[in-house]
Scaffold this active site. Structure first.
Site, mmCIF file in Angstrom:
data_model
loop_
_atom_site.group_PDB
_atom_site.id
_atom_site.type_symbol
_atom_site.label_atom_id
_atom_site.label_comp_id
_atom_site.label_asym_id
_atom_site.label_seq_id
_atom_site.Cartn_x
_atom_site.Cartn_y
_atom_site.Cartn_z
ATOM 1 N N ASN A 213 0.856 -1.205 0.000
ATOM 2 C CA ASN A 213 0.000 0.000 0.000
ATOM 3 C C ASN A 213 0.883 1.243 0.000
ATOM 4 O O ASN A 213 2.111 1.143 -0.022
ATOM 5 C CB ASN A 213 -0.945 -0.032 1.199
ATOM 6 C CG ASN A 213 -0.180 -0.073 2.509
ATOM 7 O OD1 ASN A 213 0.510 0.873 2.864
ATOM 8 N ND2 ASN A 213 -0.282 -1.187 3.222
ATOM 9 N N LYS A 292 7.176 -17.602 -10.932
ATOM 10 C CA LYS A 292 6.409 -16.472 -11.450
ATOM 11 C C LYS A 292 5.146 -16.983 -12.170
ATOM 12 O O LYS A 292 5.241 -17.891 -13.003
ATOM 13 C CB LYS A 292 7.276 -15.668 -12.417
ATOM 14 C CG LYS A 292 6.610 -14.411 -12.902
ATOM 15 C CD LYS A 292 7.482 -13.645 -13.861
ATOM 16 C CE LYS A 292 6.683 -12.495 -14.452
ATOM 17 N NZ LYS A 292 7.309 -11.926 -15.620
ATOM 18 N N PRO A 310 -2.906 -11.720 11.097
ATOM 19 C CA PRO A 310 -3.225 -11.421 12.505
ATOM 20 C C PRO A 310 -3.289 -9.913 12.708
ATOM 21 O O PRO A 310 -2.561 -9.159 12.042
ATOM 22 C CB PRO A 310 -2.035 -12.026 13.271
ATOM 23 C CG PRO A 310 -0.955 -12.219 12.271
ATOM 24 C CD PRO A 310 -1.599 -12.346 10.926
HETATM 25 N N1 CTP Z 1 -3.150 -2.965 12.600
HETATM 26 C C1 CTP Z 1 -2.368 -3.978 13.050
HETATM 27 N N2 CTP Z 1 -2.417 -5.209 12.448
HETATM 28 C C2 CTP Z 1 -3.244 -5.431 11.436
HETATM 29 C C3 CTP Z 1 -4.084 -4.409 10.956
HETATM 30 C C4 CTP Z 1 -4.006 -3.170 11.549
HETATM 31 O O1 CTP Z 1 -1.594 -3.762 13.985
HETATM 32 N N3 CTP Z 1 -3.286 -6.625 10.886
HETATM 33 C C5 CTP Z 1 -3.130 -1.660 13.288
HETATM 34 C C6 CTP Z 1 -2.559 -0.528 12.456
HETATM 35 O O2 CTP Z 1 -1.168 -0.416 12.643
HETATM 36 C C7 CTP Z 1 -3.308 0.660 12.995
HETATM 37 C C8 CTP Z 1 -4.665 0.093 13.368
HETATM 38 O O3 CTP Z 1 -4.441 -1.291 13.559
HETATM 39 O O4 CTP Z 1 -2.742 1.142 14.174
HETATM 40 C C9 CTP Z 1 -5.731 0.299 12.354
HETATM 41 O O5 CTP Z 1 -5.295 -0.128 11.098
HETATM 42 P P1 CTP Z 1 -6.244 -0.020 9.844
HETATM 43 O O6 CTP Z 1 -5.573 -0.672 8.682
HETATM 44 O O7 CTP Z 1 -6.707 1.401 9.696
HETATM 45 O O8 CTP Z 1 -7.474 -0.840 10.372
HETATM 46 P P2 CTP Z 1 -8.043 -2.210 10.002
HETATM 47 O O9 CTP Z 1 -8.247 -2.975 11.260
HETATM 48 O O10 CTP Z 1 -7.245 -2.856 8.944
HETATM 49 O O11 CTP Z 1 -9.483 -1.772 9.452
HETATM 50 P P3 CTP Z 1 -9.960 -1.317 7.985
HETATM 51 O O12 CTP Z 1 -8.963 -1.876 7.012
HETATM 52 O O13 CTP Z 1 -11.296 -1.919 7.878
HETATM 53 O O14 CTP Z 1 -10.003 0.182 7.999
#
Ligand code: CTP
Length: 406
Positions: A213, A292, A310
């Site tokens: 991303n 690949k 996780p």
């Molecule tokens: N985070 C994490 N581990 C994951 C997913 C997220 O530690 N597998 C943490 C990120 O570092 C951040 C928070 O959770 O501090 C929110 O991450 P975000 O990607 O915004 O949230 P998601 O739970 O993935 O929700 P969504 O994608 O639905 O917005």
């Protein structure tokens, strides 16, 4: 940034080839907002002229305790009383020995001895040949200087002017500048262990492709730096980003969400604060192709099966140490819309006391941002500013929250 605005620094130069770096250091201090008064020993003047240092500092250089320009003829008193700190860079082995014994037979050592010790800190940046640095006398002197309250900055390692290689080089001007800025920063997290995740993760599809991303890692790196400036021992678990490691921070590079989960799990027991800024991929490809994946003749993309990764933050927030208050967890919510609503829901779902919301597409890759802090009581905005400024404000806020708990 004007990190040293309002600070008056006496920059002392002693005899060593690293004096050439003091010219850059002087400029860097001034660019950061400090005023700089240069004081040189006779030996320093063998390596760089007072003319150079006067031109760069825009102030006459002092090099004699008998300088008649001062009405009271006491430059050692006047110069030290004005200073917010005395920084000796380079500090030679001989000068360290002088400081240690309280000798005062030249202006710089006299000024160090005469300074009000509780108000004017003394910082030294040693510079010498590796054998001189390793000598038991030098190491003994260093330890005693530190015990006397002198801030001994580190030394660099590498090629030396004498042709040898090893420890003892003076730190580079940009490193010294960061150390001076950190020195003046408030220390609300002194001695605490802070763990930060930052950047994107990369989930492999095959040996040449993957899913990632747009997170640049800049906010997380700025938070790691701000926590280090605030006195914390900081471990930064970083996804694949091209950013320099903040000074004094321990960095663990990882690639995938599973790697990040493993690295965080191994560090979490020691942490008192966990700040999860990483944009962790929610899903990974269930089976990574060993070779690949080739285009098929029907023009169809081969289907990919995904497995959920996780949730690192939720795992930390559920740990017994977090539940007992020994570990304070902070999450980030990078959203594209309805920031407050999503941040509130995310705080509940992750079980963390504090979520920091920001609009992802508006900030990814940029040097500035705006943050919305969401806790059980409500919201607090940190308005648009550089990521480093916001990181310092956030770290100060987290430290206040921890102090309120303990
Ligand atoms: N985070 C994490 N581990 C994951 C997913 C997220 O530690 N597998 C943490 C990120 O570092 C951040 C928070 O959770 O501090 C929110 O991450 P975000 O990607 O915004 O949230 P998601 O739970 O993935 O929700 P969504 O994608 O639905 O917005």
């Amino acid at each position: 940034m004007n990190d040293l605005a309002g600070k008056h620094i006496v920059l002392g130069l002693t005899g060593g080839i690293a004096c050439y770096k003091a010219a850059e250091l002087c400029r860097a201090l001034i660019k950061s907002g400090a005023t700089v008064q240069v004081v040189m020993t006779q030996a320093a003047e063998q390596f760089i002229t007072p003319v150079t240092m006067q031109a760069l500092s825009n102030r006459p250089v002092y090099d004699s305790q008998w300088d008649a320009r001062e009405a009271n003829n006491m430059p050692h008193i006047n110069l030290s009383r004005e200073a917010d700190a005395i920084l000796i860079a380079p500090c030679s082995a001989d000068f360290m020995a002088k400081l240690l014994h309280g000798r005062a037979d030249d202006l710089l050592s006299l000024m160090c001895l005469a300074r009000p010790i509780a108000e004017v800190p003394l910082l030294v940046a040693p510079a010498m040949n590796r054998e001189m640095w390793a000598h038991p006398a030098t190491q003994r002197n260093l330890a005693q200087l530190a015990a006397d309250g002198t801030v001994v900055l580190g030394v660099g390692n590498g090629d030396q002017a004498c042709g040898e290689t090893g420890d003892g080089r003076m730190l580079e001007p940009d490193e010294l500048l960061l150390d001076v800025i950190a020195f003046f920063a408030p220390k609300p997290l002194q001695g605490q262990q802070v763990l930060v995740t930052a950047g994107p993760t990369f989930e492999a599809i095959d040996p040449v492709r993957g899913i990632t991303n747009l997170s640049s890692g800049k906010m997380g790196f700025a938070i790691a730096r701000a926590a280090q400036e605030a006195g914390a021992h900081v471990t930064l678990v970083a996804g694949p980003v091209q950013l320099p490691t903040p000074r004094g921070v321990t960095r663990l590079d990882v690639t995938s969400a599973l790697d990040m989960h493993q690295a965080v799990s191994a560090q979490l027991d020691r942490a008192q604060v966990f700040i999860a800024t990483a944009a962790v991929a929610d899903w990974r490809v269930a089976t990574v192709a060993e070779q690949k994946i080739k285009k098929d003749s029907a023009g169809q993309m081969p289907p990919l099966q995904f497995t959920e990764n996780p949730d690192i933050l939720a795992m930390a927030a559920k740990s017994p140490r977090a539940l007992s208050g020994a570990l304070f967890c902070v999450g980030f919510a990078a959203e594209s819309h309805d920031l407050l609503q999503h941040a509130r829901a995310k705080r509940e779902r992750k079980g963390v006391p504090l979520i920091v919301g920001n609009i992802g597409p508006a900030t990814f890759g940029k040097d500035d941002n705006a943050l919305l802090l969401v806790d059980e009581h409500g919201t607090h905005e940190l308005p648009h500013a550089s990521k480093l400024t916001l990181a310092r404000q956030l770290v100060a806020d987290i430290a206040r929250r921890r102090q309120a708990v303990h």
